[in-house]
Structures are given as structure tokens and as C-alpha cells.
Design an enzyme around this catalytic site. Structure first.
Site: not given
Length: 487
Positions: A180-182, A234-235, A256-257, A290
Site C-alpha cells: 500500500k503506497p502513500a 512512516g511517523s 522504520e519510524l 527521516c
């Protein structure tokens, strides 16, 4: 290739079970952040579409896991070769939907492609071990097996590399996937799915869903007991929610935040290299990374000269649409990004910081923000606590090594740090003292497909890339057999 011809080649539907299908939730627009104009309208997936994608991944799982590792690796290698042939198309597509300068998009094609090449080679190196148990009564066999159907959620800032960094190891390990891409940058992933289709990937091994209802669609897939793995970039805020959802079925997770990277410059640093490193660490990808340096922690004896040098470089940067020749700073991704950068800068200035360059939105179409240098940032400023995700370089000073370490570690995050010093012993001490998953010592970019990418503290779990990356998609099985020489 002109923009329209390329965009016409990009699929506008969901990729499920080897077929391009319409989304049952309708369609949504993808815009160019440099102009605000719609560049393509694509399928919008519903919860039912997400279930159908997982159905396809589950159906293909056993056959793909049983596919010889050499065949899996060869498909990934063909995908790498096709990406090199189509690199100009992928670079232009990323610039159109994300905004980064074309030269940086070309760099991402190179970087993203390396994950396909690296994991095509790692597919045949999945190993186990065999030995005698300590008591001598049996033989121990340790083997590795695919985790199973995996759900991969990728961010908008590196549309190709974040897909290849997750898809590469998953496919190499023998896992089928739903990607699921952004919603802000889905086109590159759709075009990548077409590339994998052309490389001979069997139907159902990779499925792509694009959606404006990310929360609902993702929650449904994560809650399905057939799913065995979740990988998210993501966040930290969203990652925390996904971890809570994953707990219900005890999913394997890779997270990976967020980051808040310190860039520490000691008094003995080579300032030429430090300035070059700073420009890369801060302004690469328009600061929307990031791994971007977030806090420049500079020794008080060299802070003035460092600030002067980076200000001169920043003032010379050219702002514009990423397709234009010579542009080094493209637009931020959307209005929210502009608002965040503005508020963080306003807070710092209200506390006494000084703006040396930039500091404002660029008038006109698109979401452009001037590359900015701000110095004399006071402790307690929001810009030192929050990830900026924009082209704003903020400087604080320190007087000794202990203070530098304290400032660098004063964050809930721990993804990456950068240190510039000529002192070898000090550099080695920083490896031990800084609370971070990665470190650049006298370099401003650390990412590499052959290296384990990931953080500590609230910057995430697990690693992507390197020898470690494929093991995120493998389960370890221990088998005991009787002593073959026993009675």
C-alpha cells in the site's frame, strides 16, 4: 519522453492477483506539488479490495515459498535490469508526483535499484546450521522459512526506494506481499508493479492497492489472521497505532519510524567536509527524509564560521519545479508540510533564534518553502524536538564533548546521527555514546542497500537492507533428530 506520454503508460488501477482491476471505492486524484495540478486519476481501494489483495497473496504463498531460491533471485535480477533500462521514466515520474529535482530522482533510481540487485543475490544465501546437541543424544537442525503473506506500507518521500527496500527482501525470502503506497505518491509503485510483471513475477506474489482510506483498509488487512508480517515506514505516531493493531495476531513487524538526527561538529572538524556533509544531510530530498539532519550541534569555536559558510551555500540554491535545469530545491509535498516548517521556525524565532537565510514560503503556485538557516536556537525550542521534514537548518552550540553527547541524545528518537571530527579516538567514543541505530562519521549520507537500515528508541524496530534485511521475512525453525549412532 514527455510527461503526458509517461503518465499515460502508468497503470491507473489496482494490481490484484496478476490483474489490473478497478477500485470499488471509486477514484482519486494525484497532484504535482510544484504546480498543484492533477497529473493522474487512479483507482481508490475499499476494505473489500484490500481483502481481495490479501486473498491473492495467500493463494500464491505456498507456490512462491516452494519456488527455488535461484528462480526468485533471477526474477529480482531481471527487475533490476529493467529498472536500469527505464531509469529515465522512473526518475521523471518521481519528480512529477513528489517534487524532488530530477538529478535526485535519478539518484533514487540508482539507490532503489540496488535493493533489487542485493536481494537477488541474498535469495540463494539463506542458510541454516546443523550440529550435535551438548548431551550427544541428538542432532540439531536449524532452518529458515518464509514468514508468509506480508503487508508493506510505504511512505511518500522515496516512492521507489521504499518499495524496493521492502519488496526485494520479501520476495527473495519467499513471501508474497500486499503493498500500500502513500496516497500522495502512488504512481511510482504502480509503475514498479508493471515492471515486476514484465520481469516474470507470478500472479498474486505482489499485489498493490492505492487508497484514500488508509486507516480502514490497513486495519482490516492487519486484523486478518492470515497475515503474518507487517512492514511500515512512516511517523512514530502512526507506527505506534499499527503496532497496537498488530498485537492482536502477534504479527512480525518491521517499523522504520521518525527521526531527529543530530549533526555534531567538533572544534577539530574539517569544516570543508562538514559543510559539504551538512548540505547533503539537510537538503537532500528537500529535507523530506527521516535521515535528514534535524539539529546541528556545533562547537562554539567554529559555529560562526560554519553558519556563514552554509548560509552562503543556501543562498545560492535554486528553487523551482524539479524538471527545470539547475533546480536544487523542489516543493514540499503539501500545505501541511509548509505549515509545519513555518510554525517550527516561528517558535524558534520567538525564543531568540536568528534567521540568516530564507525563512518563508515562496509566493506563487505550488508548495515551495525557501531553504533556511537559523542560528542561536535556544534549548526548549520545538524545532529541536520535532522532525522538521523540510529545508530548515537549525544551529545550537556546545562547549565540550559531554555536552555534545547530552544534546545529541536528548530526544525520544534514535534513527541516525552524524559526527564530524578529525580525532579518531573521539569518533570511536561517539559510536559507543550516541543512542542511534546508524551513524555517519565524517560523511553526510549513510544509506546503502548492503547496510542494515533502522533505528533505536522510538525510531523503530528491525532492519532493512544488508544481511539483516532478509531475516525480517524469515522464521527460524529448530528440529531435533535422534543420535544416528545411538541404540
Amino acid at each position: 519522453m514527455d510527461e503526458k506520454t509517461l503518465l499515460d503508460k502508468v497503470p491507473d488501477r489496482l494490481f490484484i492477483g496478476g490483474r489490473w482491476v478497478d477500485g470499488s471505492a471509486g477514484r482519486f486524484d494525484v497532484t504535482d506539488p510544484a504546480t498543484g495540478r492533477v497529473i493522474k486519476t487512479i483507482a481508490d481501494a475499499s476494505v473489500d479490495d484490500g481483502t481481495a489483495a490479501l486473498d491473492a497473496a495467500v493463494a500464491a504463498s505456498a507456490d512462491w515459498a516452494a519456488t527455488p531460491a535461484r528462480q526468485r533471485g533471477e526474477i529480482l535480477r531481471r527487475a533490476f535490469d529493467l529498472l536500469q533500462e527505464r531509469r529515465d521514466e522512473f526518475a521523471l515520474l518521481m519528480t512529477l508526483e513528489m517534487g524532488k529535482p530530477l538529478a535526485e530522482s535519478n539518484g533514487e533510481v540508482t539507490y532503489g535499484g540496488e535493493f533489487l540487485r542485493w536481494f537477488s543475490e541474498e535469495a540463494v544465501r539463506i542458510t541454516g546450521r546443523y550440529g550435535v546437541n551438548p548431551e550427544g543424544t541428538g542432532r540439531m537442525i536449524v532452518s529458515q522459512h518464509p514468514v508468509g503473506p506480508s503487508f508493506l506500507i510505504t511512505p511518500w518521500n522515496f516512492p521507489l526506494a521504499m518499495a524496493t527496500r521492502k519488496v526485494g527482501p520479501a520476495l527473495a525470502a519467499g513471501c508474497t506481499v500486499v503493498v500500500k503506497p502513500a496516497g500522495l505518491t502512488p504512481l511510482t509503485t504502480l509503475y514498479f508493479a508493471r515492471l515486476l510483471e514484465d520481469a516474470g513475477l507470478p500472479a498474486g506474489v505482489l499485489n498493490v492497492i492505492t487508497t484514500t482510506a488508509s486507516g480502514r483498509v490497513s486495519a482490516s488487512i492487519i486484523g486478518d489472521p492470515r497475515l503474518r508480517k507487517l512492514s511500515f515506514t512512516g511517523s512514530t505516531e502512526v507506527g505506534r497505532k499499527l503496532l497496537e493493531q498488530s498485537a492482536q495476531n502477534i504479527l512480525r513487524t518491521s517499523m522504520e519510524l521518525g527521526g531527529n538526527a543530530p549533526f555534531v561538529i567538533f572544534e577539530d572538524a574539517d569544516l570543508d567536509k562538514a559543510v559539504d556533509g551538512a548540505m547533503l544531510a539537510k537538503f537532500r530530498n528537500i529535507g523530506e527524509a527521516c535521515t535528514a539532519a534535524n539539529r546541528f550541534i556545533v562547537h562554539e569555536s567554529v559555529a560562526g564560521e560554519f553558519a556563514s559558510r552554509v548560509t552562503e551555500r543556501v543562498k545560492a540554491m535554486r528553487i523551482g519545479r524539479g524538471t527545470e535545469k539547475g533546480v536544487t530545491i523542489g516543493p514540499l509535498i503539501d500545505e501541511d508540510a509548509i505549515e509545519k516548517a513555518s510554525k517550527l521556525l516561528e517558535d524558534a524565532v520567538s525564543r531568540g533564534a536568528k534567521v540568516l537565510a530564507g525563512g518563508a514560503r515562496v509566493d506563487g503556485p505550488g508548495t515551495f518553502f525557501q531553504p533556511t538557516v537559523v542560528t542561536d536556537v535556544r534549548l526548549g525550542s520545538e524545532i529541536l524536538r520535532e522532525e522538521i521534514f523540510g529545508p530548515v537548518l537549525s544551529i545550537v552550540t556546545f562547549s565540550d564533548e559531554d555536552e555534545a553527547v547530552r544534546l545529541a541524545n536528548d530526544t525520544e528518537f534514535g534513527l541516525v546521527s552524524y559526527v564530524f571530527t578529525r580525532d579518531l579516538a573521539r569518533g570511536q567514543r561517539m559510536i559507543d555514546r550516541l543512542e542511534t541505530g546508524m551513524m555517519g562519521l565524517n560523511v553526510g549520507v549513510v544509506s546503502n542497500a548492503a547496510a542494515p537500515f533502522g533505528g533505536v528508541k522510538q525510531s523503530g524496530l528491525g532492519r532493512e537492507g544488508g544481511f539483516e534485511g532478509i531475516h525480517e521475512y524469515l522464521n527460524t525453525k529448530y528440529t531435533l533428530t535422534p543420535d544416528p549412532f545411538g541404540a
